[in-house]
Design an enzyme around this catalytic site. Structure first.
Site, short mmCIF file in Angstrom:
data_model
loop_
_atom_site.label_atom_id
_atom_site.label_comp_id
_atom_site.label_asym_id
_atom_site.label_seq_id
_atom_site.Cartn_x
_atom_site.Cartn_y
_atom_site.Cartn_z
CE1 TYR A 1 -0.95 -23.32 34.00
CE2 TYR A 1 -2.95 -23.28 32.60
CZ TYR A 1 -1.72 -23.76 32.88
OH TYR A 1 -1.15 -24.59 31.76
CG ASP B 1 -5.41 -28.52 22.78
OD1 ASP B 1 -4.71 -28.48 23.81
OD2 ASP B 1 -4.92 -29.41 21.78
CG HIS C 1 4.06 -23.00 37.03
ND1 HIS C 1 2.84 -22.66 37.40
CD2 HIS C 1 3.45 -24.08 35.94
CE1 HIS C 1 1.88 -23.47 36.81
NE2 HIS C 1 2.15 -24.38 35.92
CD GLU C 2 6.31 -25.88 33.72
OE1 GLU C 2 5.90 -27.17 33.93
OE2 GLU C 2 5.49 -25.08 33.29
CD GLU D 1 -0.89 -26.69 34.66
OE1 GLU D 1 -0.37 -25.74 35.54
OE2 GLU D 1 -0.51 -27.38 34.08
#
Length: 386
Positions: A152, A144, A63-64, A86
């Site tokens: 995602y 946040d 993913h990263e 994402e």
């Protein structure tokens, strides 16, 4: 993990464009790090919960690495368009998994993602603005406060749906590369992404594919609340054994005769299959404690150190106010601070029988351990912040 990392980068290059950043390093941060990973050009920060000992959590690295293209090279213009980072990254991560391990692995991962999306929507509420793919943050909302799996997984599902509608990977994968080439080193909006999608499909595939695109309700996908309105119909071939075992336990919930179950039930299950089995059980009504006793005796769930399996087992138990698990939960939420695990476990513990006081006292005792972002959100989760 090093060998896997090299494969992930090479596969990303085959799907997209050459890797831009010269080198790629991983840095394991202290246990309080609140995220699974955090992408930076050349360097990814990762949580120590990835070190499961069986490579079962290595998909986070994929993913990263996918962020090297989606997020670092092509960047969202502001937090309202966060899904462009994402959702695209999850899509590429799963494409990498499919290339390395086969399409059923992509489908299996997508099933897990759908469960995470469903839980986020349930947490906020089906009609909450926090469930919108491109939320309106103009009133000063802290991003946040809206952080969840929605950008995602809802983002992934939009791209997955487009891929199916336009003609599958043969049509969509060349477009992925064109997306990166067109927007490399730029910050973009959802509107720019959508305009390029249409112009690319018209230029390369003509009116036929453009007409297919018109069948997609983009406004509802992008601005609608709640779960996607389209059933993704993922292939369940790798999940069926998990579903079957979960159904057996559900059917036996009121029985005292559990002799049909044995440790062999899960001896060939991967860690991911154990996660899906447990996730299926969390969709059921809370289980009687004698069922959880037997399950733990046979499958030895409590001693498992894989963080994702551990989390789902503890969730299942706390949802049933199974107080035997409380000490293990306290241990888990105070030895690492990854929000994926600590926030829901604090919430479940806070709502469980004899759990509210334990949740608040545990947090207050360990408050200084947590990252400030995690601490702020946990306090809201367990009613310590007005």
């Amino acid at each position: 993990m090093i060998q896997d990392t090299e494969k992930f980068i090479a596969t990303g290059e085959s799907l997209l464009t050459p890797y831009e950043w010269g080198r790629y390093d991983l840095l394991v941060l202290p246990p309080s790090f609140p995220y699974g990973g955090m992408e930076n050009p050349c360097l990814t920060f990762v949580t120590p919960t990835l070190l499961a000992g069986d490579k079962s959590a290595v998909d986070v690295v994929a993913h990263e690495i996918a962020h090297s293209w989606m997020g670092n090279l092509v960047t969202t213009s502001n937090w309202e368009h966060f899904w462009l980072n994402e959702g695209w990254t999850v899509f590429i991560e799963r494409k990498i998994a499919a290339r390395l391990h086969g399409e059923p692995e992509r489908q299996f991962s997508s099933i897990i993602g759908w469960k995470a999306l469903k839980e986020s929507v349930e947490l906020f509420g089906e009609s909450s603005p926090a469930t919108i793919l491109k939320p309106d943050l103009s009133s000063g909302i802290d991003p946040d406060d809206y952080f969840s799996s929605i950008p995602y997984e809802k983002g992934f599902n939009l791209l997955y749906h487009i891929e199916k509608v336009v003609g599958g990977p043969a049509v969509f994968e060349p477009y992925m590369k064109a997306h990166v080439e067109n927007f490399a080193s730029k910050s973009i909006t959802t509107e720019q992404w959508l305009a390029h999608l249409h112009s690319y499909m018209e230029a390369h595939h003509g009116k036929e594919v453009v007409e297919k695109l018109k069948t997609i309700d983009f406004d509802r996908w992008i601005n609608g609340t709640g779960m996607p309105h389209v059933d993704p119909q993922f292939d369940t071939s790798l999940a069926d054994a998990c579903y079957d075992l979960a159904k057996r336990w559900e059917d036996a919930r009121n029985s005292d005769d559990l002799s049909a179950f044995s440790s062999k039930d899960v001896e060939n299950f991967s860690s991911t299959q154990k996660i899906v089995f447990l996730e299926r059980l969390t969709d059921c009504e809370p289980f009687p404690h004698h069922i959880l006793d037997k399950m733990d005796e046979l499958y030895q769930m409590t001693p498992i150190r894989n963080a994702d399996v551990r989390f789902r087992w503890q969730q299942l138990c706390v949802m049933a106010s199974y107080e035997k698990i409380y000490p293990s939960v306290v241990e888990f939420i105070t030895e690492q601070g990854r929000m994926k695990f600590v926030r829901p476990l604090y919430r479940f513990l806070y709502r469980a029988k004899n759990g509210a006081k334990l949740a608040q006292e545990t947090y207050l005792k360990h408050k200084k351990f947590y990252h400030p972002i995690a601490a702020q959100l946990i306090e809201k989760d367990i009613d310590l912040k007005q």
